[in-house]
Design a protein around this motif. Structure first.
Motif, PDB file in Angstrom:
ATOM      1  N   GLY A  30       0.809  -1.211   0.000  1.00 11.24           N
ATOM      2  CA  GLY A  30       0.000   0.000   0.000  1.00 11.24           C
ATOM      3  C   GLY A  30       0.834   1.249   0.000  1.00 11.24           C
ATOM      4  N   LYS A  31       0.356   2.255   0.734  1.00  8.46           N
ATOM      5  CA  LYS A  31       0.985   3.580   0.683  1.00  8.46           C
ATOM      6  C   LYS A  31       2.394   3.624   1.258  1.00  8.46           C
ATOM      7  N   ASN A  32       2.770   2.651   2.091  1.00  8.83           N
ATOM      8  CA  ASN A  32       4.123   2.627   2.651  1.00  8.83           C
ATOM      9  C   ASN A  32       5.149   2.040   1.695  1.00  8.83           C
ATOM     10  N   GLY A  33       4.700   1.514   0.571  1.00  9.32           N
ATOM     11  CA  GLY A  33       5.611   0.974  -0.432  1.00  9.32           C
ATOM     12  C   GLY A  33       6.271  -0.327   0.007  1.00  9.32           C
ATOM     13  N   ILE A  34       7.458  -0.575  -0.517  1.00  4.39           N
ATOM     14  CA  ILE A  34       8.190  -1.802  -0.220  1.00  4.39           C
ATOM     15  C   ILE A  34       8.994  -1.577   1.059  1.00  4.39           C
ATOM     16  N   SER A  35       8.374  -1.889   2.167  1.00  2.00           N
ATOM     17  CA  SER A  35       9.017  -1.705   3.472  1.00  2.00           C
ATOM     18  C   SER A  35       9.708  -3.000   3.900  1.00  2.00           C
ATOM     19  N   ASP A  36      10.488  -2.901   4.959  1.00  2.86           N
ATOM     20  CA  ASP A  36      11.174  -4.084   5.489  1.00  2.86           C
ATOM     21  C   ASP A  36      10.184  -5.145   5.944  1.00  2.86           C
ATOM     22  N   SER A  37       9.065  -4.713   6.519  1.00  2.16           N
ATOM     23  CA  SER A  37       8.071  -5.679   6.990  1.00  2.16           C
ATOM     24  C   SER A  37       7.425  -6.421   5.820  1.00  2.16           C
ATOM     25  N   VAL A  38       7.218  -5.732   4.706  1.00  2.00           N
ATOM     26  CA  VAL A  38       6.672  -6.385   3.512  1.00  2.00           C
ATOM     27  C   VAL A  38       7.660  -7.417   2.981  1.00  2.00           C
ATOM     28  N   VAL A  39       8.922  -7.046   2.921  1.00  2.00           N
ATOM     29  CA  VAL A  39       9.960  -7.965   2.433  1.00  2.00           C
ATOM     30  C   VAL A  39      10.070  -9.186   3.345  1.00  2.00           C
ATOM     31  N   ASP A  40      10.031  -8.968   4.664  1.00  2.00           N
ATOM     32  CA  ASP A  40      10.105 -10.086   5.611  1.00  2.00           C
ATOM     33  C   ASP A  40       8.924 -11.034   5.447  1.00  2.00           C
ATOM     34  N   GLU A  41       7.717 -10.477   5.304  1.00  2.00           N
ATOM     35  CA  GLU A  41       6.524 -11.310   5.137  1.00  2.00           C
ATOM     36  C   GLU A  41       6.573 -12.056   3.804  1.00  2.00           C
ATOM     37  N   LEU A  42       7.049 -11.394   2.776  1.00  4.71           N
ATOM     38  CA  LEU A  42       7.164 -12.046   1.473  1.00  4.71           C
ATOM     39  C   LEU A  42       8.163 -13.201   1.521  1.00  4.71           C
ATOM     40  N   LYS A  43       9.281 -13.005   2.183  1.00  5.66           N
ATOM     41  CA  LYS A  43      10.268 -14.087   2.337  1.00  5.66           C
ATOM     42  C   LYS A  43       9.643 -15.281   3.053  1.00  5.66           C
ATOM     43  N   LYS A  44       8.872 -14.989   4.099  1.00  2.00           N
ATOM     44  CA  LYS A  44       8.219 -16.058   4.858  1.00  2.00           C
ATOM     45  C   LYS A  44       7.218 -16.820   3.985  1.00  2.00           C
ATOM     46  N   GLN A  45       6.412 -16.090   3.219  1.00  2.00           N
ATOM     47  CA  GLN A  45       5.421 -16.734   2.357  1.00  2.00           C
ATOM     48  C   GLN A  45       6.078 -17.522   1.224  1.00  2.00           C
ATOM     49  N   LEU A  46       7.160 -17.000   0.680  1.00  5.23           N
ATOM     50  CA  LEU A  46       7.877 -17.725  -0.371  1.00  5.23           C
ATOM     51  C   LEU A  46       8.473 -19.023   0.156  1.00  5.23           C
ATOM     52  N   LYS A  47       8.929 -19.001   1.393  1.00  4.00           N
ATOM     53  CA  LYS A  47       9.481 -20.210   1.998  1.00  4.00           C
ATOM     54  C   LYS A  47       8.403 -21.274   2.167  1.00  4.00           C
ATOM     55  N   ILE A  48       7.206 -20.832   2.504  1.00  8.77           N
ATOM     56  CA  ILE A  48       6.089 -21.760   2.715  1.00  8.77           C
ATOM     57  C   ILE A  48       5.478 -22.224   1.393  1.00  8.77           C
ATOM     58  N   LYS A  49       5.162 -21.282   0.520  1.00 10.04           N
ATOM     59  CA  LYS A  49       4.375 -21.572  -0.681  1.00 10.04           C
ATOM     60  C   LYS A  49       5.179 -21.717  -1.971  1.00 10.04           C
ATOM     61  N   LYS A  50       6.361 -21.139  -2.047  1.00  6.40           N
ATOM     62  CA  LYS A  50       7.235 -21.135  -3.228  1.00  6.40           C
ATOM     63  C   LYS A  50       6.756 -20.192  -4.341  1.00  6.40           C
ATOM     64  N   LEU A  51       5.448 -20.099  -4.583  1.00  7.26           N
ATOM     65  CA  LEU A  51       4.888 -19.250  -5.632  1.00  7.26           C
ATOM     66  C   LEU A  51       3.895 -18.290  -4.984  1.00  7.26           C
ATOM     67  N   VAL A  52       4.164 -16.985  -5.094  1.00  5.08           N
ATOM     68  CA  VAL A  52       3.368 -15.992  -4.364  1.00  5.08           C
ATOM     69  C   VAL A  52       3.023 -14.826  -5.280  1.00  5.08           C
ATOM     70  N   LYS A  53       1.767 -14.392  -5.185  1.00  8.66           N
ATOM     71  CA  LYS A  53       1.332 -13.205  -5.905  1.00  8.66           C
ATOM     72  C   LYS A  53       1.349 -12.018  -4.954  1.00  8.66           C
ATOM     73  N   VAL A  54       1.774 -10.858  -5.479  1.00 13.23           N
ATOM     74  CA  VAL A  54       1.841  -9.627  -4.700  1.00 13.23           C
ATOM     75  C   VAL A  54       1.037  -8.558  -5.437  1.00 13.23           C
ATOM     76  N   ARG A  55       0.105  -7.943  -4.746  1.00  8.15           N
ATOM     77  CA  ARG A  55      -0.725  -6.874  -5.320  1.00  8.15           C
ATOM     78  C   ARG A  55      -0.142  -5.530  -4.902  1.00  8.15           C
ATOM     79  N   ILE A  56       0.105  -4.654  -5.867  1.00  9.05           N
ATOM     80  CA  ILE A  56       0.634  -3.329  -5.595  1.00  9.05           C
ATOM     81  C   ILE A  56      -0.487  -2.324  -5.856  1.00  9.05           C
ATOM     82  N   HIS A  57      -0.963  -1.722  -4.791  1.00  6.55           N
ATOM     83  CA  HIS A  57      -2.103  -0.805  -4.897  1.00  6.55           C
ATOM     84  C   HIS A  57      -1.696   0.528  -5.517  1.00  6.55           C
ATOM     85  N   ARG A  58      -2.661   1.220  -6.053  1.00  7.88           N
ATOM     86  CA  ARG A  58      -2.415   2.498  -6.727  1.00  7.88           C
ATOM     87  C   ARG A  58      -1.918   3.587  -5.783  1.00  7.88           C
ATOM     88  N   ASN A  59      -2.218   3.470  -4.503  1.00  4.98           N
ATOM     89  CA  ASN A  59      -1.802   4.511  -3.564  1.00  4.98           C
ATOM     90  C   ASN A  59      -0.365   4.336  -3.076  1.00  4.98           C
TER      91      ASN A  59
END
Length: 87
Positions: free
Chosen positions: A23-52
């Motif tokens: 969202g409005k905070n962009g690519i923050s450290d918390s987003v990167v950490d959560e994405l790493k965690k989800q990639l480790k679990i699922k291997k294939l992950v979709k990320v939605r980037i909002h207009r704001n």
């Protein structure tokens, strides 16, 4: 990665829902950490980037930056959604 595997991953990702939203905070450290965690679990992950998202103008560039930060591969960009695969 060969084209056949990348095509198969694109095809598989069609039925996935985005797990991460940027969202409005962009690519923050918390987003990167959560994405790493989800990639480790699922291997294939979709990320939605909002207009704001203030700091994101080019979705492909943002997807490439996310892939680099998470040691993943950018598989697909459709609209404002990117698909990443854990290498």
């Amino acid at each position: 990665m060969d084209k056949v595997k990348q095509y198969a991953l694109k095809k598989e990702s069609v039925n996935l829902d985005p797990l991460i939203s940027i969202g409005k905070n962009g690519i923050s450290d918390s987003v990167v950490d959560e994405l790493k965690k989800q990639l480790k679990i699922k291997k294939l992950v979709k990320v939605r980037i909002h207009r704001n998202s203030d700091d994101i103008d080019d979705i492909k560039e943002a997807g490439a930056a996310l892939a680099q930060k998470c040691n993943a591969r950018l598989i697909d960009v459709r609209g404002r959604t990117v698909t990443l695969y854990k290498q």
